[in-house]
Design an enzyme around this catalytic site. Structure first.
Site, short mmCIF file in Angstrom:
data_model
loop_
_atom_site.label_atom_id
_atom_site.label_comp_id
_atom_site.label_asym_id
_atom_site.label_seq_id
_atom_site.Cartn_x
_atom_site.Cartn_y
_atom_site.Cartn_z
N CYS A 140 86.75 -27.65 105.85
CA CYS A 140 87.49 -26.64 106.59
C CYS A 140 86.88 -25.24 106.55
O CYS A 140 85.90 -24.97 107.22
CB CYS A 140 88.95 -26.63 106.12
N GLU A 185 90.90 -33.01 106.21
CA GLU A 185 91.29 -32.30 104.99
C GLU A 185 92.75 -32.64 104.67
O GLU A 185 93.58 -32.80 105.55
CB GLU A 185 91.15 -30.80 105.21
N LYS A 223 85.89 -28.32 97.60
CA LYS A 223 85.80 -27.22 98.58
C LYS A 223 85.40 -25.92 97.88
O LYS A 223 86.02 -25.49 96.90
CB LYS A 223 87.16 -27.06 99.26
#
Length: 275
Positions: free
Chosen positions: A155, A41, A114
């Site tokens: 993440c 990330e 994300k």
């Protein structure tokens, strides 16, 4: 068997230096015989000072790290899964935390924004409000790669099982979970969550991570992992230094695990309300 490489990075506040690190990682991965490289990330910029970061965040069309990744993929005949880049999508609006998959010719073949924003206050005193600067994505993403069907996450997404249920139902052979995990949350939950997600989806998990103390003052946990569908850790790059690691992805292992414990086939829809 498909050989992959995973880059554990210590990304800083200068995108030009970070682009060079990515290109170097692609070269090392190709020399090591990998068909695909995975990065963490925020591969292109890791800066908690958002006023300063704003000066470096570009659009997809002008981002130097994305351009370098595409050039490196083509030059080294290797696919690259960029864990994510911070990108500007509209002037004055929120940014996106976007993953990319780039094929061996340098073409972008998948994008994923994300979906879950890291808005937390930790006992360590760290406070994070990702939603203040970033716009959440709205849909999962899967793409055909050298590994088979690859699902994309980033993440904090790891803490939301419904996303991984969707990727499991989509038949993913592998799931990328690039991260910049904090040290407190990493120490407590990183390994167990990665293994759980691999087991739940009966798929490989490839988790490239940021590591160490960064230029902006934060510390990240590291321990980039490759986990097989049975939950066995095949690669752990540790929590100290950046570096490149390699692992073999065996498609037969996926079918073996799914035959032994057919949880995906046995899955039933749960009513939205249990009251």
């Amino acid at each position: 068997m498909t050989r992959i490489a995973i880059a554990q990075m210590q990304t800083g506040i200068d995108p030009v230096r970070n682009a060079a690190a990515l290109a170097d990682a692609a070269g090392q991965a190709a020399q090591g015989g990998a068909a695909m490289l995975f990065t963490p990330e925020m591969t292109g910029l890791l800066d908690r000072d958002r006023a300063r970061a704003a000066q470096s965040i570009c659009t997809e069309e002008t981002d130097p790290v994305l351009a370098a990744a595409r050039e490196a993929a083509a030059a080294n005949d290797i696919s690259v899964a960029i864990g994510s880049l911070a990108l500007r999508v509209d002037e004055g609006g929120k940014w996106v935390n976007r993953s990319f998959v780039i094929d061996r010719s340098g073409k972008i073949i998948a994008r994923y924004d994300k979906m879950h924003m890291f808005d937390v206050d930790l006992d360590s005193g760290e406070s994070w409000r990702e939603s203040n600067a970033y716009r959440a994505g709205e849909a999962p993403c899967v793409v055909d790669t050298a590994l088979g069907t690859l699902g994309l996450t980033v993440c904090y997404d790891i803490r939301f099982p419904a996303l991984f249920d969707a990727l499991g139902r989509a038949g993913c052979d592998a799931i990328a979970i690039p991260a910049a995990f904090t040290k407190p949350t990493g120490k407590a939950h990183w390994h167990i969550l990665q293994r759980a997600r691999a087991i739940e989806a009966s798929a490989y998990v490839v988790a490239a991570a940021q590591v160490g103390r960064h230029e902006d003052g934060r510390e990240t946990y590291g321990h980039s992992l490759v986990v097989d569908p049975w939950g066995e850790v095949l690669l752990d790059l540790g929590g100290e230094e950046p570096g490149i690691g390699f692992a073999e992805i065996d498609p037969q292992r996926i079918s073996q695990v799914r035959a032994q414990v057919p949880s995906l086939a046995n899955r039933r829809d749960i009513p939205k309300s249990i009251v």
